[in-house]
Design a protein around this motif. Structure first.
Motif, short mmCIF file in Angstrom:
data_model
loop_
_atom_site.label_atom_id
_atom_site.label_comp_id
_atom_site.label_asym_id
_atom_site.label_seq_id
_atom_site.Cartn_x
_atom_site.Cartn_y
_atom_site.Cartn_z
N LEU A 168 -58.59 21.60 4.77
CA LEU A 168 -57.14 21.08 4.89
C LEU A 168 -56.66 21.41 3.65
CD1 LEU A 168 -58.35 19.64 7.31
CD2 LEU A 168 -56.66 17.66 6.77
N LEU A 169 -55.56 22.35 3.46
CA LEU A 169 -54.75 22.80 2.44
C LEU A 169 -53.51 21.85 2.73
CD1 LEU A 169 -55.61 26.57 2.76
CD2 LEU A 169 -56.55 24.81 1.01
N ILE A 170 -53.37 20.95 1.65
CA ILE A 170 -51.96 20.22 1.63
C ILE A 170 -51.01 20.22 0.49
CG2 ILE A 170 -51.13 17.93 2.11
CD1 ILE A 170 -53.89 16.97 3.20
N GLY A 171 -49.60 20.34 0.69
CA GLY A 171 -48.78 20.71 -0.52
C GLY A 171 -47.63 21.17 -0.08
N PRO A 172 -46.53 21.02 -0.69
CA PRO A 172 -45.29 21.55 -0.46
C PRO A 172 -45.06 23.13 -0.36
CG PRO A 172 -45.43 21.13 -3.04
CD PRO A 172 -46.59 20.61 -2.21
N PRO A 173 -43.93 23.52 0.10
CA PRO A 173 -43.98 24.88 0.59
C PRO A 173 -43.97 25.89 -0.76
CG PRO A 173 -42.27 23.62 1.72
CD PRO A 173 -42.77 22.81 0.79
#
Length: 278
Positions: A120-125
């Motif tokens: 899972l890769l989570i972060g803002p654009p």
């Protein structure tokens, strides 16, 4: 006295030609096209360098193996539908100081696919999530794994269309098939009501069997809002996180950084140089 200049082929030469033609024919029947095409040059080299029969055969088959691997790689790349030319080696770690280089290198070995581990890769654009996801997909393709890249919105739309057309089971088999499934941009666009069910069923079918890479701009606590169903979101996360690697990316958008850098360069280039008055 008239001399006859016509030469009659020697039996040995005739036998060699016949054997060569038979060999080419055998290679063609077996669909060893690369070996058949390379046969004349391989025979010439074998004669010049006095190769043994074993050496010649190994070289000829190595050519065919290389051609076969290239065709298979091209087929896997076509199927994968990689949206960009991104690679793991091309990732800008300086712009994402929180990303663990060692972990990315380890994921690049594709060992996680053998244990059906999810990522899972989570972060803002703009922080490199899609770059890493495509890089992982490309590494998997080159390692010989069947891989497919899609977006959450496209997956939901395809499943919805399949349900309407009576192809739901076929659609589910398609998304269950690849060893690695990349689902990009979860949370970027509003999803229809049936999207939660489609995503959950895809995740459930792949659970503990094959790997999923998901990129999202929303924290896992917000997935209930994203999917419009907290129960389904909880069940899906339970399966995804059971065996997973979670990477949180932060920082400024690289697109905005590039924009600011170009703007600064343009301002510098168009600013007139003042001459000192003497």
């Amino acid at each position: 006295m008239t001399t006859n200049t016509t030469t009659t082929p020697q039996p040995q030469n005739q036998m060699a030609v016949s054997t060569y033609q038979k060999l080419r024919g055998h290679l063609a029947v077996l669909k060893l096209d690369a070996a058949a095409e390379a046969l004349p040059s391989v025979l010439q080299t074998a004669g010049d360098e006095e190769w043994s029969m074993t050496q010649m055969l190994e070289h000829l088959l190595a050519i065919e193996v290389s051609a076969t691997e290239a065709r298979r790689l091209a087929g896997r790349l076509r199927f994968a539908c990689l949206p960009t030319p991104a690679t793991l080696d091309g990732f800008d770690y300086d712009a994402a100081p929180g990303v663990d280089r060692h972990l990315i290198r380890e994921l690049g070995t594709c060992a996680y696919l053998e244990s059906a581990t999810n990522v899972l890769l989570i972060g803002p654009p703009g922080t490199g999530k899609t770059h890493l996801a495509v890089g992982l997909a490309r590494a998997a393709v080159h390692a010989g794994y069947r891989t497919y890249v899609t977006t959450a919105a496209d997956l939901a739309a395809r499943c919805h269309k399949a349900a309407i057309e009576g192809r739901w089971a076929t659609c589910m088999r398609f998304f269950a098939g690849p060893t690695l499934l990349v689902i990009d941009e979860l949370g970027y666009l509003p999803l229809p009501a049936e999207a939660a069910s489609a995503l959950f069923q895809v995740v459930a079918q792949r659970y503990l069997k094959t790997s999923i890479v998901i990129t999202t701009n929303r924290s896992v606590a917000e997935w209930g809002e994203v999917l419009g169903d907290t129960t389904v979101a909880a069940a899906m996360l339970d399966r995804l996180l059971h065996r997973s690697v979670v990477l949180k990316l932060d920082g400024d958008s690289y697109r905005l950084r590039d924009h600011h850098a170009r703007s600064q360069n343009q301002r510098t280039a168009t600013t007139p140089t003042r001459r000192t008055l003497e």
